[in-house]
Design an enzyme around this catalytic site. Sequence first.
Site, mmCIF file in Angstrom:
data_model
loop_
_atom_site.group_PDB
_atom_site.id
_atom_site.type_symbol
_atom_site.label_atom_id
_atom_site.label_comp_id
_atom_site.label_asym_id
_atom_site.label_seq_id
_atom_site.Cartn_x
_atom_site.Cartn_y
_atom_site.Cartn_z
ATOM 1 N N ALA B 390 0.830 -1.194 0.000
ATOM 2 C CA ALA B 390 0.000 0.000 0.000
ATOM 3 C C ALA B 390 0.864 1.243 0.000
ATOM 4 O O ALA B 390 1.881 1.306 0.686
ATOM 5 C CB ALA B 390 -0.907 0.006 1.216
ATOM 6 N N CYS B 391 0.484 2.248 -0.809
ATOM 7 C CA CYS B 391 1.129 3.546 -0.707
ATOM 8 C C CYS B 391 0.070 4.607 -0.880
ATOM 9 O O CYS B 391 -1.114 4.310 -0.932
ATOM 10 C CB CYS B 391 2.283 3.709 -1.692
ATOM 11 N N ASP B 392 0.509 5.844 -0.996
ATOM 12 C CA ASP B 392 -0.442 6.949 -0.982
ATOM 13 C C ASP B 392 -1.411 6.904 -2.147
ATOM 14 O O ASP B 392 -2.619 6.908 -1.975
ATOM 15 C CB ASP B 392 0.335 8.267 -0.969
ATOM 16 N N LEU B 422 -1.855 -1.107 -4.025
ATOM 17 C CA LEU B 422 -3.109 -0.404 -3.797
ATOM 18 C C LEU B 422 -2.824 0.911 -3.084
ATOM 19 O O LEU B 422 -1.821 1.044 -2.412
ATOM 20 C CB LEU B 422 -3.959 -1.291 -2.870
ATOM 21 N N VAL B 424 -3.549 3.362 -0.042
ATOM 22 C CA VAL B 424 -3.911 3.033 1.337
ATOM 23 C C VAL B 424 -5.406 3.198 1.576
ATOM 24 O O VAL B 424 -6.049 2.393 2.224
ATOM 25 C CB VAL B 424 -3.128 3.924 2.327
#
Lengths: 146, 591
Positions: B390-392, B422, B424
């Site tokens: 997950a990242c921004d 994906l 976050v």
Amino acid sequence: MELKKKMIRLNQHFSTKEEAITAAGQLLVEDHCVQPEYVQSMIDRNNELSTYMGNFIAIPHGTDAGKQYIHKTGISVMQIPEGVEFGSAKDSKLVTIVFGIAGLNNEHLDVLSQIALFCSKLGNVAQLSDAQSEQEIINLLKEVGE
Amino acid sequence: MDSKQVSTKPKSSLKAKVQRFGTALSGMIMPNIAAIIAWGLVTALFMVPGGWMPNKHIAQLINPMLHYLLPLLIGYVGGRMVYEERGAVVGAIATTGVIVGAKVPMFLGAMIMGPLGGWCIKKFDQLFLDKIKTGFEMIYNNFSAGILGMILAIIGQFIVNPLVVSGSNLAAKGVAWIISVHLLPLANVFIEPAKVLFLNNAVGNGILVPLGIQQASQAGKSILFLLESNPGPGLGILLAFCMFGKGNAKASAPGAVLIHFFGGVHEIYFPYILMKPMLIISAILGGVAGTFTFQIMGAGLKAAASPGSIIAVLLMTPKGSYLANLAGVLVAAVVSFVVSVPILKNNKSTDEDLDAKKEQMEQMKSDSKATDPKLDTTNVKVSIQKIIFACDAGMGSSAMGASLLRDKLKKEGVTDVPVTNLAVRNLKPEPNLLVVTQNELAERALEKTPDAMHVSVDNFMNSPRYDEIAQMLKQDNSSVSEVETKQPGHSIFSDIDFAQIKQIRFVTDSHHVGSTTMAVSEFNQELQTADKALRADRVILSDVKDQADQLLVTTTALQADLRAKVSQAQVVVVSNMLENDDLKELVLHLN
């Protein structure tokens, strides 16, 4: 998508990470990938959350909100042989290669994935940092895909 | 999952298996109750004839909703239960195959094809997903699911469709036979299970209504109209849930009573039976008792009560039959209620099942919460079935991280755990999930998916966590990784006099500035970690000055040129400046 020669700048010198990100973003603007507003969103994103990836590379890209300024997918490359500091004096995060990214509909993921796999080996990043021509960088990154 | 986990699970009895099967079936219906209600309301209000305000134009909705919308939704949800969005789409495509050409609404077919579709694409992905070259994922994703869906739809059309159709024909024939031998109450032995499997219309409209119309045209009324549309058995079961049900089922039962009894949408109580399949006995006994009452009291309707609402039943009741009809409904409700209560109250095995599940959940929760930054690899290994990076924005860093981790897992032979990326904000709780994020996002990720296992990384490109994850997931732990041992003795630093070194410089030519910058930075970080005061810098060969307090580091390629330039300075030659063990050793010698 493929990396284009005109999207690569060799032997760049920057004294701050903002300069480096702006230059990477400016190339995206020049190639009509993004509106100028996107560049600010790249800087914002990096302030919120560093785009330093480790192994001397950074992949500045816009925030979620900045996606609206993207016209088409594009990737720019800045080679900074003397490095630019993305960390702090105490916690140095020197960057020699900056990949500016504007991604629409995940079209950039294949190239990004190649970059990731290639740059996971420090020796490969070294080759990118030492590359003497744009074509050399394109060729280096191409190898991984095959 | 590996065999260990399976063996620690309690051996499931046949009963538990039936229950799990029933739960799966109702799980496909429950999310679609809204659609069933929409269809039921349209039918009740606008059907021509028989609706409250018959309207030909609106009534056009009835058939497509019943024959296409509802089965497709069920197939979609059924596929999703097995394999998320991909399974859902393939499940829906496959369901189309059983729908076309069938005269009965294909609920049963959808409940077969949906999960089957999901299962097929899941297995297919497990076999091929990791073999797909980077960059071709999109093409693979779309075409594999598309082609598989097509094949399943065709199989459904030729194999599953005839099976289900002959199944409903069998139920209809059974009912017809019972009527012909005048054992009318026993007809409900066929009718009630057929209803729960959504064959109610096949039985009702296919057999009972045509026969009923014949009878009614001669006698003015027919009992056959009441057999399937009697809302009594369903009412009894729902009332039992209202009082003795548990959790969600109990909470939703009162609403279901209204929709069922007054709205006449019987479909709403079917999932409750599917949840506890034993309840089919209540429905059958209630139906039999109701029909028996109808028969001895001489009940009947003027025409079909459709939908089977108490209001429709009363509207269709001829004068003089009110008492008989109401009595039959009441008896059916009472009997099915009385039979349902002990089933609901004494269903210990499910309670234990539920409790056991809860405990398991709690266990997993505490496991994941207790995980400290260093991965605790005991116990969690088998439970991770999916990894999300997950990242921004889900645009850059997470995609890179996912690529790297996927590659690493592949190299370690871990092929059954998909790695995706994906944003976050799009994270949602899932069982057996491992979420990898940047340190800064760890908190947000934890908020979104509190039950998942979390790992945060500092360096996306080269995090030791990747190896730890790979090791954790590695199926075969038996092969102990070989520890590389360095040959002791020889050192390239044996003739260096470290005492007089005040400056250390990495010498390069103009073509290798970038890599040397990296090497210097790497080396300085090693110095920092080792608490050494000295720091290195970079110098171009032509700028080198010859001083005795200097240590010059250079590569084999530049060695000759450098040695020609300096005589006092000490020189260390390495094959490669980056990730060089000799340089790491050098750090230890310095001040």
